[in-house]
Design a protein around this motif. Structure first.
Motif, short mmCIF file in Angstrom:
data_model
loop_
_atom_site.label_atom_id
_atom_site.label_comp_id
_atom_site.label_asym_id
_atom_site.label_seq_id
_atom_site.Cartn_x
_atom_site.Cartn_y
_atom_site.Cartn_z
N LYS A 167 23.15 5.22 17.25
CA LYS A 167 23.55 5.35 18.66
C LYS A 167 24.23 6.69 18.97
O LYS A 167 24.55 6.94 20.14
CB LYS A 167 24.45 4.19 19.07
CG LYS A 167 25.87 4.26 18.52
CD LYS A 167 26.69 3.06 18.99
CE LYS A 167 28.14 3.16 18.57
NZ LYS A 167 28.94 1.98 18.96
N THR A 168 24.45 7.52 17.95
CA THR A 168 25.15 8.79 18.17
C THR A 168 24.14 9.91 18.40
O THR A 168 23.32 10.20 17.52
CB THR A 168 26.05 9.15 16.97
OG1 THR A 168 27.01 8.10 16.77
CG2 THR A 168 26.78 10.47 17.23
N PRO A 169 24.17 10.56 19.56
CA PRO A 169 23.24 11.65 19.84
C PRO A 169 23.33 12.76 18.78
O PRO A 169 24.42 13.12 18.34
CB PRO A 169 23.70 12.16 21.20
CG PRO A 169 24.40 11.00 21.83
CD PRO A 169 25.07 10.28 20.70
#
Length: 338
Positions: A284-286
């Motif tokens: 979920k972390t860009p």
């Protein structure tokens, strides 16, 4: 009777059991991980609950952070500065040899299965080496498969050669050397700043560290080998005098209901849980990306792993343990569990 220590207020206050005020005996736990890491957020609370349940609330424990760095925990507990702690065997080169057996690459299965197998093999084989003399071993456990986390993108096994990697010692150190990396030894709590300062290109560590040590911020790339490059070996230990000072019925309850396989299973299960949390944090972390090793790289890693396995089996045998039988038992126990 031995006086059990109390804990000062501060960062560790949130970790204190509410049962402490009512308990007859309060044990002091020294913990070196960050406050929000799974060790402090899940493992110690889980063990404290097991202790309280087994003793009907007569015994509890309190966590104190930052008493000493990770490599000093064994001596800290042995000297009585804390009643309990968690140690990573790889931080103390030369002190532990047989514990490297659980760290070997190639095991298939969860951290829970590995930790249960580890305890059973310890009881049957590894305890004969008496490597934890001076303290009481109350649980043994291993984290999940260790993967490569870097600040430069790695897409192939041969790209690891020449990288500056934080390695933990033990089999993790053997793996780094075999892959041609330059090893940088710092304790896990120093990984973030080591990567942030560019003193290292990466670290080989389990997926839980994506969140536990905030690697999503400083090592956005993961190169993932099936089964991992190695596993890590941990023990939860207790001061022998602290245990002996407890009444006989309490010692019996702890020995039968908490210490050994029950605690080892719980701890391994937590490692699996926080690995899943670390994976979720990555996805979920860009800017974060996971590259899975190709079939060719998996095949190329096997002879490297085989050499490390043979080397460790020789070391364990030299310590007076039937290394081949112990190794086979770990694999068999893990296969049964899965």
């Amino acid at each position: 009777m031995r006086m059990f220590r109390t804990i000062a207020a501060g960062a560790a206050a949130a970790l204190i059991s509410t049962a402490a005020m009512a308990a007859e005996y309060t044990l002091t736990i020294s913990s070196w991980a960050p406050p929000t890491h799974g060790i402090n957020a899940k493992m110690w609370p889980g063990l404290i609950k097991m202790i309280e349940d087994a003793t009907d609330g007569r015994v509890t424990a309190e966590v104190k952070l930052g008493i000493a760095p990770p490599p000093a925990q064994m001596d800290l507990v042995q000297d009585g500065a804390a009643d309990m702690s968690i140690i990573f065997h790889g931080y103390q080169a030369g002190r532990f040899v047989t514990t490297k057996l659980i760290e070997l690459p190639g095991y298939e299965g969860s951290a829970e299965a590995a930790s249960v197998a580890y305890w059973r093999v310890f009881e049957k084989y590894l305890s004969k080496a008496n490597e934890h003399r001076g303290v009481k071993v109350i649980a043994l456990h291993t984290h999940g498969p260790a993967q490569l986390h870097t600040n430069v993108k790695v897409t192939a096994l041969d790209q690891i050669k020449g990288l500056k990697l934080r390695v933990p010692g033990g089999v993790g150190g053997d793996v780094g050397a075999a892959l041609g990396a330059t090893g940088i030894k710092v304790p896990a709590p120093k990984v973030y700043e080591t990567l942030a300062s560019k003193a290292a290109d990466g670290v080989v560590i389990p997926m839980e560290s994506r969140k536990g040590f905030r690697l999503v911020e400083v090592a956005p790339y993961v190169y993932r080998m099936p089964g991992g490059f190695y596993r890590g070996s941990f023990a939860m230990i207790m001061n022998e005098d602290a245990f002996a000072a407890l009444p006989e019925d309490i010692r019996k309850a702890l020995a039968e209901k908490v210490f050994g396989e029950p605690a080892s299973r719980m701890l391994g299960k937590v490692w699996d849980e926080i690995d899943a949390i670390g994976l979720e944090e990555t996805l979920k972390t860009p800017g974060n990306e996971i590259v899975d090793a190709s079939a060719e790289d998996v095949a190329a890693y096997k002879p490297i792993a085989d050499k490390i396995i043979a080397k460790v089996l020789d070391e364990v045998a030299a310590a007076g343990v039937d290394a081949k039988a112990a190794y086979a038992m770990i694999r068999e126990e893990m296969a049964k569990a899965e």
